[in-house]
Design an enzyme around this catalytic site. Structure first.
Site, mmCIF file in Angstrom:
data_model
loop_
_atom_site.group_PDB
_atom_site.id
_atom_site.type_symbol
_atom_site.label_atom_id
_atom_site.label_comp_id
_atom_site.label_asym_id
_atom_site.label_seq_id
_atom_site.Cartn_x
_atom_site.Cartn_y
_atom_site.Cartn_z
ATOM 1 N N ASP A 294 36.389 12.682 -20.435
ATOM 2 C CA ASP A 294 35.044 13.220 -20.598
ATOM 3 C C ASP A 294 34.188 12.446 -21.591
ATOM 4 O O ASP A 294 32.956 12.500 -21.504
ATOM 5 C CB ASP A 294 35.120 14.692 -21.007
ATOM 6 N N TYR B 236 33.112 22.885 -17.610
ATOM 7 C CA TYR B 236 33.655 23.307 -18.905
ATOM 8 C C TYR B 236 32.652 23.081 -20.035
ATOM 9 O O TYR B 236 31.845 22.143 -20.009
ATOM 10 C CB TYR B 236 34.935 22.540 -19.233
#
Length: 785
Positions: free
Chosen positions: A409, A493
């Site tokens: 990420d 998320y």
């Protein structure tokens, strides 16, 4: 309520302090080397001549005691994040340097960030130009200090993707006070270097995500496949572009690729509907992100869309089809005299702590120059730079498409550029100082995230307490901590990244401990995980052991979240000093015999980690393992070396087999702790460009093969920590926060607890004010006596 939140100046230091300087020295050498220079090629075709503009002559004031007072050459500290003006100048300078109109039009700006200067430059700035104004930071020289009349110019580092040629290049642009403005349309920057980096793909950008969604939804075979599933309204369809990772030579970086995941909402007029509740499976898509075309498409298997789950939404009250609680009373945080912290630009002072904050598109929040003011010992450094440099989320379901869900990420996307604009009262409470963040978008424009970083104080329960059972007399203090944080969203998320600074710390689980286990001056790193689970669809009657069934036709695969904290330590070390070492501490049970006749003996055993290969270590809760960074030349009052210890929290290691494809790029996950000597170009544990990276074990695992000495060095800790997520029904439709992190605690750093001088807390509210009758109290032992 406390006074209104104080709004930050948009990531630009506006202090204008002048400073006294001694005799000028020659120009500072440029010791900041590009991290890819050793494998980059010079690309002269990208650069045309760009005139540089000379620095303004320094103005001087009359001398005082032989020292000339000079106006400093810039208003930004060397570690301040780039301002919006500086980003615009850097982009304009690079674009103007393009050799042809085609090159200029093809430029896409992935990242524009401050090129951080050498530590000696930071020491100079902190000594004479900016707070904390600490001349002792500089090494002593014969004849007194030799001080330049100005700081070196700031520099920007740009990662540029050429959409036409599919090449990635790194540019260095010099900025000065004059350069950081535009006059008459001319760009006031100077290109220092430009290197093409072969065989890499830079991170994806939000513009690319939007374009990918549009071309997939317009692709006729895809529309036909959705029609087979009963969906004709493309406004219901969500296309999340995921990087392909690297599983075979077909994923090589010669092409810029994405394999999207598909989801489908049920209501087009409900923007807050949880679209992740209906994953679309059985469709395989490969997208060329350079040319924005679908390369491969296959409707492999018709998996019915899961039925609309009545519990799928998470908005308030009737909007989710439910009723909110009515018995939650207001909770107010009052600071009638304002906060205890002070802010000067990006320089923060609070309860004997001082440090600077920064922000990058990749890492998000960065903490610089952490130090503690320790009475007569003055300002004592603890760390030079703290940040979260990477995170990896591997999934444990071997079925398609979940086996290829291995997101980097930070390196494939960027934590900072996905940050939120925080809201008072929800994300943060109390008296708040906000900081804005500036980034470049893909096309080179400057975008600002307002209220991106939150700085505030929090009450943290009991700091310490003791009551004398004979007299009944008690002393108690309350703890407070200073919290610096930001929150980002990466697809489904959310991640909140927090650095907490404490007056003093308590080692606690559910029981507060005081007495001899009180350790002071703690720094806590914490990550809070929330958001929405990444789900899969099931055939009617199907179950899978690699996940949890959440609703009919819907399951959540097992997965892990790993974070890498990079900590450039400087325990009692001035810039330029390399006097730290790392000691591993394990608790050992004494062998039976004359030294353990009662079979109760145990002790702490220490071992110096002498080299990089020796310092590849894992957590061991059975031996209470922790690691201490010690200064080899500074002692406390008992003659022991001063230090700070890294105390692990809950942790895990990858549960995939060693042959798993994602571990080619994430080999740094194989150990919880790595230690290296500081090197300016060693910043990213999986290499700077993990997207589609074909190179095995690039980054940290390769660096440590040098097996450099750590016995007395400028130490960098790489702590890898994570959580294994076995989804629960309670994680749906939105996951309650799960916390994971670690502590940095003083270990012989102080001569005693520095928390003993915290004053008692005075309360403006007594029992009568809150409607409770006052009750006389008497110690039970005293009553019996």
């Amino acid at each position: 309520m406390a006074s209104a939140p104080e709004k930050a100046t948009p990531l630009l230091n506006t202090t204008t302090n002048n400073t006294a300087t001694a005799a000028p020295s020659p120009s500072w050498p440029d010791s900041t080397l590009d991290s890819t220079r050793n494998r980059s090629t010079i690309a002269p075709a990208l650069i045309s001549a760009v005139d540089s503009f000379s620095d303004p002559p320094p103005s001087s004031a009359p001398s005082t005691k032989g020292i000339t007072v000079m106006t400093r050459a810039q208003t930004c500290h060397p570690l301040d994040p780039l301002s919006a003006a500086e980003i615009a100048v850097a982009v304009g300078t690079v674009r103007a340097a393009g050799a042809t109109p085609e090159v200029r039009d093809s430029m896409r700006f992935v990242e524009v960030v401050l090129l951080e200067p050498d530590k000696q430059v930071v020491a100079l700035a902190d000594a004479y130009f900016f707070p904390p104004f600490q001349p002792s930071l500089l090494p002593r020289t014969k004849g007194g200090p030799v001080i330049p009349t100005k700081l070196p110019p700031r520099k920007a580092r740009l990662v540029v993707y050429n959409k036409r040629s599919n090449e990635t290049s790194i540019w260095i642009v010099e900025l000065t006070q004059v350069h950081a403005a535009t006059r008459g349309g001319h760009h006031r920057g100077k290109v220092i270097s430009s290197n093409v980096v072969p065989d890499v793909q830079p991170p994806m950008d939000a513009v690319e995500y939007a374009e990918c969604e549009a071309i997939v939804k317009d692709f006729p075979p895809f529309r036909e496949a959705m029609k087979r599933r009963g969906i004709e309204d493309m406004d219901l369809v969500m296309v999340d572009a995921w990087c392909v990772g690297y599983h075979s030579e077909f994923d090589a970086p010669s092409r810029r690729l994405a394999k999207p995941l598909i989801f489908c909402r049920t209501e087009s007029d409900c923007p807050m509907e949880n679209g992740y509740a209906r994953p679309v499976e059985g469709i395989y898509i490969l997208v060329d992100m350079q040319n924005m075309v679908v390369l491969e498409f296959e409707d492999c298997k018709l998996v019915p869309l899961p039925p609309a789950d009545p519990l799928r939404n998470y908005t308030s009250g009737e909007t989710r089809g439910g009723v909110d609680r009515s018995d939650v009373k207001p909770l107010q945080i009052l600071q009638p005299e304002g906060p205890s912290f002070r802010v000067n630009g990006y320089f923060i002072q609070w309860q004997k702590w001082n440090f600077r904050i920064g922000f990058t598109p990749r890492e998000g929040l960065v903490i610089y120059s952490v130090a503690y003011i320790d009475g007569s010992r003055g300002r004592r450094p603890v760390a030079h730079r703290l940040s979260f440099v990477e995170m990896v989320v591997p999934y444990g379901d071997p079925n398609d498409p979940h086996y290829r869900k291995n997101a980097f990420d930070a390196g494939e996307d960027g934590l900072g550029k996905n940050a939120h604009s925080l809201k008072k009262g929800c994300d943060c409470l109390g008296y708040i100082k906000y900081f804005d963040a500036h980034f470049t978008n893909f096309n080179g424009g400057v975008e600002t995230i307002e209220n991106c970083v939150c700085l505030h104080e929090e009450d943290h329960g009991i700091l310490w307490k003791h009551q004398d059972w004979r007299t009944g007399l008690a002393e108690v203090r309350r703890s407070r901590r200073l919290t610096v944080s930001f929150i980002c969203t990466v697809a489904n998320y959310e991640y909140g990244f927090f650095w907490h600074f404490y007056q003093a710390s308590l080692m606690f689980a559910s029981i507060h401990l005081s007495e001899s286990v009180c350790l002071d001056g703690k720094i806590e790193a914490e990550v809070k995980l929330t958001g929405i689970l990444s789900l899969g669809a099931l055939q009617p009657g199907e179950t899978r052991k690699y996940g949890t069934t959440i609703a009919p036709g819907l399951y959540a695969p097992v997965h892990q979240h790993f974070f890498v904290a990079r900590m450039d330590m400087a325990v009692d070390c001035k810039p330029g000093e390399a006097f730290n070492q790392v000691v591993e501490v394990d608790v050992k049970v004494e062998e039976p015999g004359k030294d353990n006749v009662h079979n109760n003996a145990f002790y702490a055993e220490e071992r110096v980690l002498k080299s990089e290969l020796e310092a590849m270590r894992d957590c061991n809760p059975l031996s209470a393992r922790h690691w201490v960074v010690r200064n080899t030349r500074t002692v406390n009052r008992t003659g022991q070396l001063t230090g700070y210890k890294l105390v692990p929290g809950s942790n895990c290691l990858p549960l995939a087999r060693p042959e798993a494809k994602f571990l080619r790029r994430a080999a740094f996950l194989k150990h919880n702790l790595w230690v290296t000597p500081y090197a300016h170009n060693e910043m990213h544990p999986g290499g700077e460009f993990p997207n589609q990276n074909p190179r095995v074990e690039e980054g940290l695992v390769t660096w440590v093969q040098q097996n450099r000495s750590l016995e007395e060095a400028d130490i960098v800790l790489w702590y890898v920590f994570g959580v294994t997520h076995i989804p629960r029904l309670e994680d749906w439709p939105v996951m309650p926060v799960e916390r994971v992190g670690f502590m940095l605690m003083p270990h012989g750093f102080f001569n005693c607890s520095p928390a003993v001088d915290v004053p008692p807390t005075t309360s403006d509210l007594d029992d009568k004010e809150i409607g409770m009758p006052a009750k006389p109290s008497q110690n039970g032992v005293i009553a019996k006596l």
